[in-house]
Design a protein around this motif. Sequence first.
Motif, PDB file in Angstrom:
ATOM      1  N   PRO A 366      40.852  18.583  -5.462  1.00 16.58           N
ATOM      2  CA  PRO A 366      41.038  19.475  -4.305  1.00 16.58           C
ATOM      3  C   PRO A 366      40.563  20.905  -4.599  1.00 16.58           C
ATOM      4  N   ARG A 367      40.864  21.377  -5.799  1.00 16.41           N
ATOM      5  CA  ARG A 367      40.464  22.739  -6.166  1.00 16.41           C
ATOM      6  C   ARG A 367      38.957  22.900  -6.102  1.00 16.41           C
ATOM      7  N   ASP A 368      38.272  21.858  -6.597  1.00 12.37           N
ATOM      8  CA  ASP A 368      36.804  21.898  -6.580  1.00 12.37           C
ATOM      9  C   ASP A 368      36.276  21.897  -5.151  1.00 12.37           C
ATOM     10  N   LEU A 369      36.935  21.122  -4.306  1.00 14.80           N
ATOM     11  CA  LEU A 369      36.490  21.064  -2.908  1.00 14.80           C
ATOM     12  C   LEU A 369      36.535  22.452  -2.276  1.00 14.80           C
ATOM     13  N   GLU A 370      37.615  23.170  -2.581  1.00  9.75           N
ATOM     14  CA  GLU A 370      37.746  24.521  -2.047  1.00  9.75           C
ATOM     15  C   GLU A 370      36.638  25.428  -2.559  1.00  9.75           C
ATOM     16  N   ASN A 371      36.337  25.266  -3.854  1.00 10.50           N
ATOM     17  CA  ASN A 371      35.382  26.183  -4.490  1.00 10.50           C
ATOM     18  C   ASN A 371      33.945  25.684  -4.479  1.00 10.50           C
ATOM     19  N   GLY A 372      33.755  24.453  -4.030  1.00  8.64           N
ATOM     20  CA  GLY A 372      32.413  23.878  -4.079  1.00  8.64           C
ATOM     21  C   GLY A 372      31.939  23.663  -5.507  1.00  8.64           C
ATOM     22  N   THR A 373      32.856  23.220  -6.367  1.00 12.04           N
ATOM     23  CA  THR A 373      32.510  23.050  -7.781  1.00 12.04           C
ATOM     24  C   THR A 373      32.832  21.629  -8.257  1.00 12.04           C
ATOM     25  N   VAL A 374      32.479  21.364  -9.508  1.00 11.75           N
ATOM     26  CA  VAL A 374      32.783  20.095 -10.151  1.00 11.75           C
ATOM     27  C   VAL A 374      32.901  20.361 -11.642  1.00 11.75           C
ATOM     28  N   GLU A 375      33.797  19.617 -12.300  1.00 10.97           N
ATOM     29  CA  GLU A 375      33.927  19.791 -13.743  1.00 10.97           C
ATOM     30  C   GLU A 375      33.014  18.783 -14.443  1.00 10.97           C
ATOM     31  N   VAL A 376      32.185  19.287 -15.340  1.00  4.70           N
ATOM     32  CA  VAL A 376      31.220  18.445 -16.040  1.00  4.70           C
ATOM     33  C   VAL A 376      31.595  18.367 -17.512  1.00  4.70           C
ATOM     34  N   ALA A 377      31.806  17.151 -17.993  1.00 10.05           N
ATOM     35  CA  ALA A 377      32.171  16.980 -19.402  1.00 10.05           C
ATOM     36  C   ALA A 377      31.114  16.135 -20.088  1.00 10.05           C
ATOM     37  N   ARG A 378      30.694  16.528 -21.268  1.00  9.34           N
ATOM     38  CA  ARG A 378      29.725  15.715 -22.004  1.00  9.34           C
ATOM     39  C   ARG A 378      30.409  14.991 -23.148  1.00  9.34           C
ATOM     40  N   ARG A 379      30.051  13.745 -23.352  1.00 10.24           N
ATOM     41  CA  ARG A 379      30.719  12.897 -24.329  1.00 10.24           C
ATOM     42  C   ARG A 379      30.381  13.284 -25.762  1.00 10.24           C
ATOM     43  N   ASP A 380      29.152  13.719 -25.997  1.00  9.20           N
ATOM     44  CA  ASP A 380      28.750  13.939 -27.389  1.00  9.20           C
ATOM     45  C   ASP A 380      29.486  15.113 -28.029  1.00  9.20           C
ATOM     46  N   THR A 381      29.662  16.188 -27.283  1.00  9.54           N
ATOM     47  CA  THR A 381      30.327  17.364 -27.860  1.00  9.54           C
ATOM     48  C   THR A 381      31.755  17.515 -27.359  1.00  9.54           C
ATOM     49  N   LYS A 382      32.106  16.725 -26.357  1.00  4.81           N
ATOM     50  CA  LYS A 382      33.420  16.783 -25.724  1.00  4.81           C
ATOM     51  C   LYS A 382      33.713  18.153 -25.116  1.00  4.81           C
ATOM     52  N   THR A 383      32.658  18.839 -24.705  1.00  3.92           N
ATOM     53  CA  THR A 383      32.850  20.133 -24.054  1.00  3.92           C
ATOM     54  C   THR A 383      32.801  19.951 -22.540  1.00  3.92           C
ATOM     55  N   LYS A 384      33.437  20.908 -21.854  1.00  2.00           N
ATOM     56  CA  LYS A 384      33.502  20.843 -20.397  1.00  2.00           C
ATOM     57  C   LYS A 384      33.039  22.157 -19.804  1.00  2.00           C
ATOM     58  N   GLU A 385      32.452  22.082 -18.625  1.00  2.00           N
ATOM     59  CA  GLU A 385      32.149  23.308 -17.901  1.00  2.00           C
ATOM     60  C   GLU A 385      32.298  23.027 -16.409  1.00  2.00           C
ATOM     61  N   VAL A 386      32.501  24.085 -15.671  1.00  2.00           N
ATOM     62  CA  VAL A 386      32.606  23.943 -14.224  1.00  2.00           C
ATOM     63  C   VAL A 386      31.301  24.427 -13.617  1.00  2.00           C
ATOM     64  N   MET A 387      30.723  23.619 -12.743  1.00  2.00           N
ATOM     65  CA  MET A 387      29.480  24.071 -12.124  1.00  2.00           C
ATOM     66  C   MET A 387      29.513  23.874 -10.603  1.00  2.00           C
ATOM     67  N   LYS A 388      28.606  24.571  -9.949  1.00  2.00           N
ATOM     68  CA  LYS A 388      28.490  24.459  -8.494  1.00  2.00           C
ATOM     69  C   LYS A 388      28.019  23.056  -8.126  1.00  2.00           C
ATOM     70  N   LEU A 389      28.606  22.516  -7.090  1.00  2.00           N
ATOM     71  CA  LEU A 389      28.178  21.206  -6.613  1.00  2.00           C
ATOM     72  C   LEU A 389      26.674  21.173  -6.333  1.00  2.00           C
ATOM     73  N   THR A 390      26.178  22.281  -5.849  1.00  2.00           N
ATOM     74  CA  THR A 390      24.768  22.344  -5.487  1.00  2.00           C
ATOM     75  C   THR A 390      23.846  22.338  -6.710  1.00  2.00           C
ATOM     76  N   ASP A 391      24.435  22.582  -7.897  1.00  2.00           N
ATOM     77  CA  ASP A 391      23.605  22.609  -9.104  1.00  2.00           C
ATOM     78  C   ASP A 391      23.518  21.252  -9.792  1.00  2.00           C
ATOM     79  N   VAL A 392      24.376  20.330  -9.368  1.00  2.00           N
ATOM     80  CA  VAL A 392      24.486  19.046 -10.063  1.00  2.00           C
ATOM     81  C   VAL A 392      23.140  18.312 -10.152  1.00  2.00           C
ATOM     82  N   ALA A 393      22.431  18.294  -9.038  1.00  5.23           N
ATOM     83  CA  ALA A 393      21.191  17.517  -8.983  1.00  5.23           C
ATOM     84  C   ALA A 393      20.184  17.963 -10.031  1.00  5.23           C
TER      85      ALA A 393
END
Length: 492
Positions: A366-393
């Motif tokens: 829900p929080r992401d929906l409000e902000n237009g974001t998504v949390e992106v996690a990578r398996r190799d480093t186990k790091t996470k970042e939040v990015m704009k939905l529009t940047d995902v592609a």
Amino acid sequence: MGKEIPTRSEDYSSWYNELVKKADLAEHSDVRGCMVIKPYGYSIWEKMQQALDKMFKDTGHVNAYFPLFVPKSMFEAEEKNAEGFAKECAIVTHYRLKSDPKNPGKLMVDPDAKLEEELVVRPTSEAIIWSTYKKWIQSYRDLPILVNQWANVVRWEMRTRLFLRTAEFLWQEGHTAHATSKEAVDETVQMLNVYAEFAERFMAMPVIKGRKSEGERFPGAVDTYCIEAMMQDGKALQAGTSHFLGQNFANAFDVKFATKEGKLDHVWGTSWGVSTRLMGALIMAHSDDDGLVLPPKLAPIHVVIVPIFRNEEELSKITVEVDKMAKTLRDAGYTVKFDNRDTQKPGFKFAEWELKGVPVRLAIGPRDLENGTVEVARRDTKTKEVMKLTDVATAIPKLLDDIQENIYKKAHAFRESMITRVDTYDEFKKVLDEKAGFVLAHWDGTPETEAAIKEESKATIRCIPLDAPEEAGKCIYSGKPSSRRVLFARAY
RNA sequence: CGGGGCGUAGCGCAGCCCGGUAGCGCGCCACGUUCGGGACGUGGAGGUCGUAGGUUCGAAUCCUGUCGCCCCGACCA
């Protein structure tokens, strides 16, 4: 909870075994030494097959299929090959069962159904293939023959391990026939390079290309080339082999061709193969204590999307966004899994997909929906970042490339750190016991020395690296002169 | 083939020494509360104790045989 695995430092061996099972790759079957490859594991193998098959086709090869059974007399025609595999062959001796009169409801082998000639279950297919090639080849115009087959083979191993060594395994075996020695040698080297490229580009696993010593050579080959990889516990693993067969099989099966000059000559051959053992290599090259780490190029699922929701309404709002995002990614050629199960909590899903090695995870709530974001996690480093939905592609393809590159670099740096040059036998043994890994050392080139070192240290000559520079030195064991270093290791 | 271990619920195990109603955790099913890192409560289903025989009033437990699997070694991709 239910799906924890031992850590690598605790017990590397059970870490591996448990990981294979818990990540749904494979399990032991009810048949000794054999395994069931589960859908998730098999889909990784399919990815490997696809990539390799394309590489084979691109180098002019075609697929065919030869029988599982090889008549014993045919099998034994090439003596060295037959001898080499004799002690691990399964043999079909009968062709019928009947009900057992002493044991109602049970079956017994019908003694009247004994085969006139036993059939060997192929441990490799040179025999059946060369006996066939004899029929296919009369003239230089019939050459070269560049055939590959995807098949199963059986080797009755004393001790087995999931993927690394099973009684039955899946592989591909290329079998080529040529008019000249040079052409066959070139083919052998070409396919070695194909394997090395596959290992490095797709599996993200660095390998050392080399030539086997006489003692480690494929039975029936003139020369065996291999790629050797380094596992995280410091043991080496042979990941692929390519054999120059000379005219050995042509001689054994009487495969001759008329040359341009009108003379008869025996055909030159090669064979080369990689097996489901690569699955073991892939696991042990990259994975960590949280589970599998898969290179994006072989991952069955590239991106998993986990929705965070409290009720149907939230889920349906999230689904709208996810559908758009997933479509974009799928259109770009990526495999996307939307894990919208309402029977598992997000934390559980995170852990599960990490265990299964999915390279990228997106979490959206829900929080992401409000902000237009998504949390992106990578398996190799186990790091996470939040990015704009529009940047995902645009970001995800880059991220996947980056992961592919990163795990290769990591494995490469580790491999490099596990190569040690030694000049004395004491040092040699010390490195093997305390550090493991590859050891580069001088060897006098004799099978006797090789055997003695193997006996005493359990280390074998993995290969004579193709890029080994000329370097005068003394054999660590015998003190005799040597012209280049060879690669030793304890191996799988 | 040598050495070790294990077969008890779908999975992981306890019970066995010292025979007496077959248990625990996870998972599973139902309902409710939960849901941004492996949720919780209540109720419930599920086992010829690998297999064959023996001892016994009675065997998961003791004895004998047998089958299978796993791990370590020798052999091997």
